[in-house]
Design a protein around this motif. Sequence first.
Motif, PDB file in Angstrom:
ATOM      1  N   LEU A   9     -35.067  48.018  17.781  1.00  9.51           N
ATOM      2  CA  LEU A   9     -34.138  46.898  17.590  1.00  9.51           C
ATOM      3  C   LEU A   9     -34.340  45.809  18.637  1.00  9.51           C
ATOM      4  CD1 LEU A   9     -30.805  48.869  16.957  1.00  9.51           C
ATOM      5  CD2 LEU A   9     -32.519  48.153  15.283  1.00  9.51           C
ATOM      6  N   ALA A  10     -35.327  45.955  19.495  1.00 12.58           N
ATOM      7  CA  ALA A  10     -35.491  45.058  20.640  1.00 12.58           C
ATOM      8  C   ALA A  10     -35.578  43.595  20.229  1.00 12.58           C
ATOM      9  CB  ALA A  10     -36.727  45.458  21.448  1.00 12.58           C
ATOM     10  N   ARG A  11     -36.329  43.316  19.168  1.00 11.49           N
ATOM     11  CA  ARG A  11     -36.503  41.917  18.763  1.00 11.49           C
ATOM     12  C   ARG A  11     -35.174  41.300  18.330  1.00 11.49           C
ATOM     13  NH1 ARG A  11     -37.726  39.860  13.797  1.00 11.49           N
ATOM     14  NH2 ARG A  11     -38.309  41.899  12.976  1.00 11.49           N
ATOM     15  N   LEU A  12     -34.340  42.062  17.661  1.00 11.55           N
ATOM     16  CA  LEU A  12     -33.041  41.543  17.238  1.00 11.55           C
ATOM     17  C   LEU A  12     -32.117  41.325  18.431  1.00 11.55           C
ATOM     18  CD1 LEU A  12     -32.418  43.810  14.108  1.00 11.55           C
ATOM     19  CD2 LEU A  12     -33.318  41.470  14.166  1.00 11.55           C
ATOM     20  N   VAL A  13     -32.095  42.266  19.351  1.00 13.27           N
ATOM     21  CA  VAL A  13     -31.223  42.165  20.518  1.00 13.27           C
ATOM     22  C   VAL A  13     -31.637  40.992  21.403  1.00 13.27           C
ATOM     23  CG1 VAL A  13     -30.460  43.351  22.619  1.00 13.27           C
ATOM     24  CG2 VAL A  13     -30.641  44.608  20.460  1.00 13.27           C
ATOM     25  N   ALA A  14     -32.929  40.700  21.474  1.00  5.93           N
ATOM     26  CA  ALA A  14     -33.417  39.616  22.329  1.00  5.93           C
ATOM     27  C   ALA A  14     -33.131  38.242  21.752  1.00  5.93           C
ATOM     28  CB  ALA A  14     -34.914  39.770  22.566  1.00  5.93           C
ATOM     29  N   ALA A  15     -32.898  38.157  20.445  1.00  2.00           N
ATOM     30  CA  ALA A  15     -32.686  36.853  19.821  1.00  2.00           C
ATOM     31  C   ALA A  15     -31.326  36.290  20.244  1.00  2.00           C
ATOM     32  CB  ALA A  15     -32.745  36.994  18.299  1.00  2.00           C
ATOM     33  N   PRO A  16     -31.282  35.116  20.855  1.00  2.00           N
ATOM     34  CA  PRO A  16     -30.021  34.588  21.393  1.00  2.00           C
ATOM     35  C   PRO A  16     -28.986  34.253  20.336  1.00  2.00           C
ATOM     36  CG  PRO A  16     -31.752  32.933  21.522  1.00  2.00           C
ATOM     37  CD  PRO A  16     -32.415  34.206  21.108  1.00  2.00           C
ATOM     38  N   GLU A  17     -29.406  34.021  19.084  1.00  2.00           N
ATOM     39  CA  GLU A  17     -28.436  33.653  18.052  1.00  2.00           C
ATOM     40  C   GLU A  17     -27.770  34.874  17.414  1.00  2.00           C
ATOM     41  OE1 GLU A  17     -32.330  34.242  15.880  1.00  2.00           O
ATOM     42  OE2 GLU A  17     -31.655  33.406  17.801  1.00  2.00           O
ATOM     43  N   PRO A  70     -24.351  23.074  20.576  1.00  2.00           N
ATOM     44  CA  PRO A  70     -25.812  23.009  20.668  1.00  2.00           C
ATOM     45  C   PRO A  70     -26.448  23.792  19.539  1.00  2.00           C
ATOM     46  CG  PRO A  70     -24.915  24.491  22.326  1.00  2.00           C
ATOM     47  CD  PRO A  70     -23.768  23.767  21.722  1.00  2.00           C
ATOM     48  N   PRO A  71     -27.529  23.288  18.958  1.00  2.00           N
ATOM     49  CA  PRO A  71     -28.173  24.005  17.858  1.00  2.00           C
ATOM     50  C   PRO A  71     -28.691  25.359  18.309  1.00  2.00           C
ATOM     51  CG  PRO A  71     -29.585  22.239  18.691  1.00  2.00           C
ATOM     52  CD  PRO A  71     -28.244  22.061  19.349  1.00  2.00           C
ATOM     53  N   GLN A  72     -28.602  26.350  17.408  1.00  2.00           N
ATOM     54  CA  GLN A  72     -29.026  27.682  17.770  1.00  2.00           C
ATOM     55  C   GLN A  72     -30.500  27.721  18.127  1.00  2.00           C
ATOM     56  OE1 GLN A  72     -27.918  30.158  14.488  1.00  2.00           O
ATOM     57  NE2 GLN A  72     -25.801  30.340  15.160  1.00  2.00           N
ATOM     58  N   SER A  73     -31.282  26.880  17.493  1.00  2.00           N
ATOM     59  CA  SER A  73     -32.714  26.902  17.763  1.00  2.00           C
ATOM     60  C   SER A  73     -33.048  26.505  19.184  1.00  2.00           C
ATOM     61  CB  SER A  73     -33.435  25.964  16.786  1.00  2.00           C
ATOM     62  OG  SER A  73     -32.953  24.634  16.935  1.00  2.00           O
ATOM     63  N   ALA A  74     -32.097  25.812  19.862  1.00  2.00           N
ATOM     64  CA  ALA A  74     -32.350  25.381  21.225  1.00  2.00           C
ATOM     65  C   ALA A  74     -32.039  26.478  22.235  1.00  2.00           C
ATOM     66  CB  ALA A  74     -31.526  24.134  21.545  1.00  2.00           C
ATOM     67  N   ALA A  75     -31.374  27.555  21.783  1.00  2.00           N
ATOM     68  CA  ALA A  75     -30.970  28.609  22.697  1.00  2.00           C
ATOM     69  C   ALA A  75     -32.182  29.425  23.136  1.00  2.00           C
ATOM     70  CB  ALA A  75     -29.940  29.509  22.027  1.00  2.00           C
ATOM     71  N   ARG A  76     -32.100  29.947  24.346  1.00  2.00           N
ATOM     72  CA  ARG A  76     -33.147  30.796  24.876  1.00  2.00           C
ATOM     73  C   ARG A  76     -32.500  32.054  25.439  1.00  2.00           C
ATOM     74  NH1 ARG A  76     -35.502  27.699  22.376  1.00  2.00           N
ATOM     75  NH2 ARG A  76     -37.310  26.411  22.873  1.00  2.00           N
ATOM     76  N   PRO A  77     -33.077  33.223  25.193  1.00  2.00           N
ATOM     77  CA  PRO A  77     -32.489  34.448  25.736  1.00  2.00           C
ATOM     78  C   PRO A  77     -32.602  34.478  27.251  1.00  2.00           C
ATOM     79  CG  PRO A  77     -34.640  34.901  24.773  1.00  2.00           C
ATOM     80  CD  PRO A  77     -34.294  33.480  24.423  1.00  2.00           C
ATOM     81  N   SER A  78     -31.597  35.031  27.906  1.00  2.00           N
ATOM     82  CA  SER A  78     -31.626  35.146  29.354  1.00  2.00           C
ATOM     83  C   SER A  78     -32.571  36.265  29.767  1.00  2.00           C
ATOM     84  CB  SER A  78     -30.226  35.453  29.879  1.00  2.00           C
ATOM     85  OG  SER A  78     -29.817  36.738  29.449  1.00  2.00           O
ATOM     86  N   VAL A  79     -32.957  36.243  31.030  1.00  2.00           N
ATOM     87  CA  VAL A  79     -33.820  37.292  31.570  1.00  2.00           C
ATOM     88  C   VAL A  79     -33.118  38.646  31.448  1.00  2.00           C
ATOM     89  CG1 VAL A  79     -34.948  38.158  33.654  1.00  2.00           C
ATOM     90  CG2 VAL A  79     -34.987  35.703  33.138  1.00  2.00           C
ATOM     91  N   GLU A  80     -31.804  38.653  31.700  1.00  2.00           N
ATOM     92  CA  GLU A  80     -31.032  39.895  31.614  1.00  2.00           C
ATOM     93  C   GLU A  80     -31.048  40.457  30.198  1.00  2.00           C
ATOM     94  OE1 GLU A  80     -26.730  39.566  31.947  1.00  2.00           O
ATOM     95  OE2 GLU A  80     -26.731  41.269  33.317  1.00  2.00           O
ATOM     96  N   ARG A  81     -30.910  39.567  29.215  1.00  2.00           N
ATOM     97  CA  ARG A  81     -30.900  40.027  27.833  1.00  2.00           C
ATOM     98  C   ARG A  81     -32.274  40.538  27.411  1.00  2.00           C
ATOM     99  NH1 ARG A  81     -27.043  37.722  23.300  1.00  2.00           N
ATOM    100  NH2 ARG A  81     -28.090  38.347  21.397  1.00  2.00           N
TER     101      ARG A  81
END
Length: 346
Positions: free
Chosen positions: A44-52, A23-34
Amino acid sequence: MIDRFVAVPSFASRGAPFDAPPPPQSAARPSVERLALAAEFGPLARLVAAPEVTDVFVNGGEQVWVDRGDGLERADIGPLTAAESRDLAVRLVALGGRHVDEATPCIDVRLDGGVRVHAVLAPVAPSGALLSIRLPQDRRLDLDTLAAAGMFDRDPAKLDRLVRAVGARTNLLISGAGGSGKTTLLAALLGAAAPDERIVTIEDVAELRIDHPHVVGLQTRQANVEGAGDLGLDRLLRESLRMRPDRLVLGECRGAEVREMLAALNTGHDGGAGTLHANSLDDVPARLEALGALAGMSTAALARQAVSGIGLVLHVEREGGVRRVAAVGRLALADDARLVVRRESW
């Protein structure tokens, strides 16, 4: 040790087609847990939240680097100060139930969701606190998903062979460099084990995320501030043998615990598995000999135990953004009784 292959249904026939692209990375969504965990990482929150994102590195409060699956690149955020990087390291380690300070300046810890943080403080790190953050996929990757991503060269026969090895309870050793996909492959293979089998994992820091109904995990414990109470991998391996494991799994073999692991695999504990850092398949015997020396084992004793206890060696490599099983072999004794690996067609 059981090393025969038995016929089992093909995994590829039960999931996504083998030639389906990941699946393309752009289609990924971060989980609620993440997303919830990302808040603990401050700047660093924005980087950690990014699913890719798979890895984030803080280099002494001067630079921040990130891996989005295609190799390292400078992160598009401002540098942290030395004080900010140290405070962040202390907070994250405490969040994982451990401590880092001048007396214990290097530590590895696991956070919720399998996030792994390694921290090194000054003066061991002269430039300031170093943070290495490993971010697992939000979803557990099964064999079909790895196959679609190229782990088995998109060859159904290769995947079927490994599934048969798991079904035959062959003892497996997965080697490779850091970040090559050893742990991911190990977890996916263990997910193919029969559902009525009890899997006991032993890890320095818990990383394995196995999609299986009966998994029990043990994790090492560091010493307290008085220097007492530590529990290492060798001790946990001995304890695990009293837990009636159907499959005994050592997350990573890196020291004298190789003695206990080989002893277990040679005393009826078939279906075991583990990982090992090695540059290539041909380097695996030398790595095992080095670890055996740490445990006080002679090269002859190590070689005989390894040949008898380990049924198949898989070497994983990362080429660009693709992780794949690059070579397969079996351990054997050379004419001079030294340990060697015999490559097999793959």
